[in-house]
Each structure stands twice: as C-alpha cells, then as structure tokens.
Scaffold this active site. Structure first.
Site, PDB file in Angstrom:
ATOM      1  N   CYS A 104       0.849  -1.181   0.000  1.00 16.37           N
ATOM      2  CA  CYS A 104       0.000   0.000   0.000  1.00 16.37           C
ATOM      3  C   CYS A 104       0.889   1.236   0.000  1.00 16.37           C
ATOM      4  CB  CYS A 104      -0.892  -0.021   1.239  1.00 16.37           C
ATOM      5  SG  CYS A 104      -2.018   1.381   1.362  1.00 16.37           S
ATOM      6  N   HIS A 146      -8.963  -3.748  -2.629  1.00 15.75           N
ATOM      7  CA  HIS A 146      -8.074  -2.938  -1.791  1.00 15.75           C
ATOM      8  C   HIS A 146      -8.550  -1.482  -1.760  1.00 15.75           C
ATOM      9  CE1 HIS A 146      -3.864  -1.911  -0.356  1.00 15.75           C
ATOM     10  NE2 HIS A 146      -4.276  -0.740  -0.794  1.00 15.75           N
ATOM     11  N   GLU A 147      -8.831  -0.918  -2.943  1.00 12.99           N
ATOM     12  CA  GLU A 147      -9.238   0.493  -3.007  1.00 12.99           C
ATOM     13  C   GLU A 147     -10.619   0.697  -2.385  1.00 12.99           C
ATOM     14  OE1 GLU A 147      -6.891   2.472  -3.503  1.00 12.99           O
ATOM     15  OE2 GLU A 147      -5.553   1.002  -4.410  1.00 12.99           O
ATOM     16  N   HIS A 150     -10.193   0.946   1.306  1.00 18.46           N
ATOM     17  CA  HIS A 150      -9.713   2.267   1.732  1.00 18.46           C
ATOM     18  C   HIS A 150     -10.883   3.224   1.950  1.00 18.46           C
ATOM     19  CE1 HIS A 150      -5.412   2.374   1.908  1.00 18.46           C
ATOM     20  NE2 HIS A 150      -5.260   1.881   0.697  1.00 18.46           N
TER      21      HIS A 150
END
Length: 180
Positions: A104, A146-147, A150
């Site tokens: 990351c 993953h995004e 976030h």
C-alpha cells in the site's frame, strides 16, 4: 480530463497520508459535486499514484475523505486496466480466495500475504456522473477490493491475521516514515 489525454499529466503530486492518519481510518463521504474540482482531484490522484509507482490510489490516501479511486493495474493475464470510479460500491467479490502479497502506498515498503477473492465487480460513476461497472480478475480484482476497503476506512493490514499481521504491524512501527 480531456479525451485522449494521459491521466495525471496535468495533475500535481500530493503528499500521501500514512498509516495512523485519521482520514485513512474513517469511511469516506459520497461525492455530490461532479464539477471541475472532481476532475482536478482525479488528475492529482493519477499524478500522485504514478509518482509513487502504485497501481491504485484512493482519495483518502492524499487526505481527501471522498469516495473516489483511480487505478492503472494489470490483471493476471497482463491486460492493463486504467480508470477511475466515483462513489464505488463493491457489488461482487467471489471465486477462489487467494493469499497474495499486498502492499500500500500508505505503508511504503511493506507488504503482507493478504487474502482476497480472485474476482470482483465495482459499480459507481465516472467524473461526469455517468454509470460505470468494472470487472476484475486476479491481481486487478485484488486492486479493486483494496481500493474499496480504503474508502470504508480500512487498510490491508485489517485483513491480515496471525503472525503475518504481527510482523507487518511491527515493521510499520519501526518504519522510518512512521512518526508516531
């Protein structure tokens, strides 16, 4: 962004937020203004992602608590996927669960084996508010998940367990970028 322009070419590189910054650990707000400020944000996000040599970047990684992410990520067949999603929703994450190395930009230099599904579908809109649907497999599916994490206030270390989690968090505590 003009049609045909290189994403990020007119953007400015912004400082990255790092693990521990409150904006990384809070759910982001929906985008309601699809004006020129959003286009500028997306350009800056691409410029920042490329400068940091990443494959994806969420707005909160540059300190903006809005639901936007950009990506320039290959899948497992080396097919390049390039774009952005505003107000994304992860509508499918399925298939085989694979543990793979994940890093990351908000934890520079660190990675850990992180479980992710090998297929993902994200729906949202583009910078003009037009609907988009993005399908990902393999590495690109990992990027999409993953995004989306976030934007919910999570980082990949939240998905890592056991000795892998302890190891990556110890490394983060000792990292030169960690000022806590």
């Amino acid at each position: 962004m003009r049609h045909g322009s290189i994403p990020g070419a007119s953007g400015r590189v912004r400082p990255l937020t790092l693990l521990g910054d409150p904006v990384l650990h809070a759910a982001c707000e929906e985008v309601t203004d699809f004006g020129p400020g959003l286009a500028d944000l997306i350009e800056d996000m691409f410029a920042t992602m490329y400068a940091a040599q990443g494959v994806g970047l969420a707005a909160n990684q540059i300190g903006v608590g809005k639901r936007v992410f950009v990506y320039d990520c290959p899948d497992d067949d080396d097919v390049r996927h390039l774009g952005h999603v505003v107000n994304p929703r992860l509508v499918a994450a399925d298939g085989e669960t694979l543990r793979g190395p994940e890093g990351c930009l908000s934890l520079p230099g660190l990675e850990a084996g992180t479980p992710r599904f090998d297929h993902a579908v994200v729906e949202g809109s583009d910078l003009r508010g037009e609907p988009v649907r993005v399908h990902g497999t393999g590495w690109f599916a990992r990027c999409l998940q993953h995004e989306c994490d976030h934007l919910e206030g999570a980082v990949y270390t939240d998905r890592v367990t056991g000795w892998r989690r302890r190891r990556v968090l110890r490394a983060a505590a000792r990292a030169p970028w960690n000022t806590a």
